[in-house]
Design a protein around this motif. Structure first.
Motif, PDB file in Angstrom:
ATOM      1  N   LEU A 145       0.816  -1.195   0.000  1.00  0.00           N
ATOM      2  CA  LEU A 145       0.000   0.000   0.000  1.00  0.00           C
ATOM      3  C   LEU A 145       0.857   1.255   0.000  1.00  0.00           C
ATOM      4  CD1 LEU A 145      -2.871  -0.958   2.449  1.00  0.00           C
ATOM      5  CD2 LEU A 145      -3.109  -0.337   0.071  1.00  0.00           C
ATOM      6  N   GLN A 146       1.992   1.213   0.687  1.00  0.00           N
ATOM      7  CA  GLN A 146       2.852   2.392   0.739  1.00  0.00           C
ATOM      8  C   GLN A 146       3.457   2.714  -0.621  1.00  0.00           C
ATOM      9  OE1 GLN A 146       5.475   1.190   3.924  1.00  0.00           O
ATOM     10  NE2 GLN A 146       4.453   2.593   5.323  1.00  0.00           N
ATOM     11  N   THR A 147       3.538   1.748  -1.503  1.00  0.00           N
ATOM     12  CA  THR A 147       4.140   1.979  -2.814  1.00  0.00           C
ATOM     13  C   THR A 147       3.116   1.850  -3.940  1.00  0.00           C
ATOM     14  OG1 THR A 147       4.765  -0.349  -2.996  1.00  0.00           O
ATOM     15  CG2 THR A 147       6.402   1.165  -2.044  1.00  0.00           C
ATOM     16  N   HIS A 148       1.843   1.968  -3.613  1.00  0.00           N
ATOM     17  CA  HIS A 148       0.784   1.829  -4.610  1.00  0.00           C
ATOM     18  C   HIS A 148       0.923   2.919  -5.666  1.00  0.00           C
ATOM     19  CE1 HIS A 148      -3.206   1.302  -6.335  1.00  0.00           C
ATOM     20  NE2 HIS A 148      -3.230   0.126  -5.728  1.00  0.00           N
ATOM     21  N   LYS A 149       0.670   2.564  -6.934  1.00  0.00           N
ATOM     22  CA  LYS A 149       0.827   3.510  -8.047  1.00  0.00           C
ATOM     23  C   LYS A 149      -0.122   4.691  -7.943  1.00  0.00           C
ATOM     24  CE  LYS A 149       2.371   0.100 -11.415  1.00  0.00           C
ATOM     25  NZ  LYS A 149       2.053  -0.573 -12.677  1.00  0.00           N
ATOM     26  N   THR A 150      -1.344   4.448  -7.508  1.00  0.00           N
ATOM     27  CA  THR A 150      -2.339   5.518  -7.426  1.00  0.00           C
ATOM     28  C   THR A 150      -2.948   5.573  -6.031  1.00  0.00           C
ATOM     29  OG1 THR A 150      -4.050   4.037  -8.221  1.00  0.00           O
ATOM     30  CG2 THR A 150      -2.938   5.389  -9.885  1.00  0.00           C
ATOM     31  N   PRO A 151      -2.196   6.023  -5.035  1.00  0.00           N
ATOM     32  CA  PRO A 151      -2.766   6.076  -3.684  1.00  0.00           C
ATOM     33  C   PRO A 151      -3.859   7.135  -3.602  1.00  0.00           C
ATOM     34  CG  PRO A 151      -0.656   7.176  -3.711  1.00  0.00           C
ATOM     35  CD  PRO A 151      -0.850   6.570  -5.077  1.00  0.00           C
ATOM     36  N   TYR A 152      -4.927   6.817  -2.919  1.00  0.00           N
ATOM     37  CA  TYR A 152      -5.995   7.800  -2.751  1.00  0.00           C
ATOM     38  C   TYR A 152      -5.547   8.868  -1.754  1.00  0.00           C
ATOM     39  CZ  TYR A 152      -7.188   5.083   1.452  1.00  0.00           C
ATOM     40  OH  TYR A 152      -7.158   4.432   2.657  1.00  0.00           O
ATOM     41  N   PRO A 153      -6.126  10.048  -1.816  1.00  0.00           N
ATOM     42  CA  PRO A 153      -5.755  11.096  -0.857  1.00  0.00           C
ATOM     43  C   PRO A 153      -6.050  10.622   0.570  1.00  0.00           C
ATOM     44  CG  PRO A 153      -7.127  11.990  -2.616  1.00  0.00           C
ATOM     45  CD  PRO A 153      -7.116  10.501  -2.776  1.00  0.00           C
ATOM     46  N   GLY A 154      -5.059  10.661   1.418  1.00  0.00           N
ATOM     47  CA  GLY A 154      -5.235  10.251   2.803  1.00  0.00           C
ATOM     48  C   GLY A 154      -4.830   8.816   3.089  1.00  0.00           C
ATOM     49  N   LEU A 155      -4.334   8.100   2.086  1.00  0.00           N
ATOM     50  CA  LEU A 155      -3.952   6.701   2.299  1.00  0.00           C
ATOM     51  C   LEU A 155      -2.878   6.572   3.379  1.00  0.00           C
ATOM     52  CD1 LEU A 155      -3.955   3.651   1.507  1.00  0.00           C
ATOM     53  CD2 LEU A 155      -2.190   4.210  -0.136  1.00  0.00           C
ATOM     54  N   GLU A 156      -1.878   7.435   3.323  1.00  0.00           N
ATOM     55  CA  GLU A 156      -0.796   7.335   4.314  1.00  0.00           C
ATOM     56  C   GLU A 156      -1.315   7.520   5.731  1.00  0.00           C
ATOM     57  OE1 GLU A 156       2.702   9.657   3.531  1.00  0.00           O
ATOM     58  OE2 GLU A 156       2.610   9.202   1.393  1.00  0.00           O
TER      59      GLU A 156
END
Length: 156
Positions: free
Chosen positions: A1-12
């Motif tokens: 998840l930390q290196t996902h190509k298209t992280p959604y806003p707020g994923l971190e």
């Protein structure tokens, strides 16, 4: 998840809240088995949000007041914290299912109950068992491991 190509806003932030550094200390034992499902729900959201950002933002707005309440309450949130995670699954990855029925109405009710409860008491929290006297562990002739890293030293 930390290196996902298209992280959604707020994923971190969501990931940091779900899996903090001391996750094993903060997460009740009965909730540990649900962590993979919560992470899969985050992954599903990350894969879908680009297709329909407006829909994702709408669902995020539904979740936001409850997530903020849990953030404000901290440890006092108790079961509400995990009910919010179930709600997150129901909003963003319905196909994974929830461990218990959850809705905005149930979350609002839980928030009202928490607000009405005296400080230090969380509704639906199991009563603490009576304290048992601490007994020293028998260590004579046995190896004691002080951390999980020491498990790598076991003979194979």
């Amino acid at each position: 998840l930390q290196t996902h190509k298209t992280p959604y806003p707020g994923l971190e932030g969501d990931l940091a809240a779900l899996v903090p550094r001391d996750v094993l200390r903060r997460t009740p034992f009965d909730r540990l088995s649900h962590l993979p499902r919560y992470l899969k729900a985050m992954q599903a959201r990350a894969e879908r949000w680009k297709r329909d950002p407006a829909k994702d933002a709408s669902r995020a707005r539904e979740l936001q007041p409850f997530a903020q309440a849990v953030g404000r309450l901290g440890e006092r949130a108790g079961a509400l914290r995990w009910l919010v995670e179930e709600y997150r699954v129901s909003l963003f990855a319905q196909e994974l299912g929830t461990a218990e029925p959850v809705s905005a109405v149930r979350l609002e009710k839980a928030l009202r109950e928490l607000a009405a409860a005296p400080a230090g008491v969380t509704p639906d929290a199991p009563a603490a068992p009576p304290a048992k006297p601490a007994l020293p562990l028998p260590t004579q002739g046995k190896r004691v491991f002080k951390s999980l890293d020491a498990l790598g030293n076991l003979p194979r």
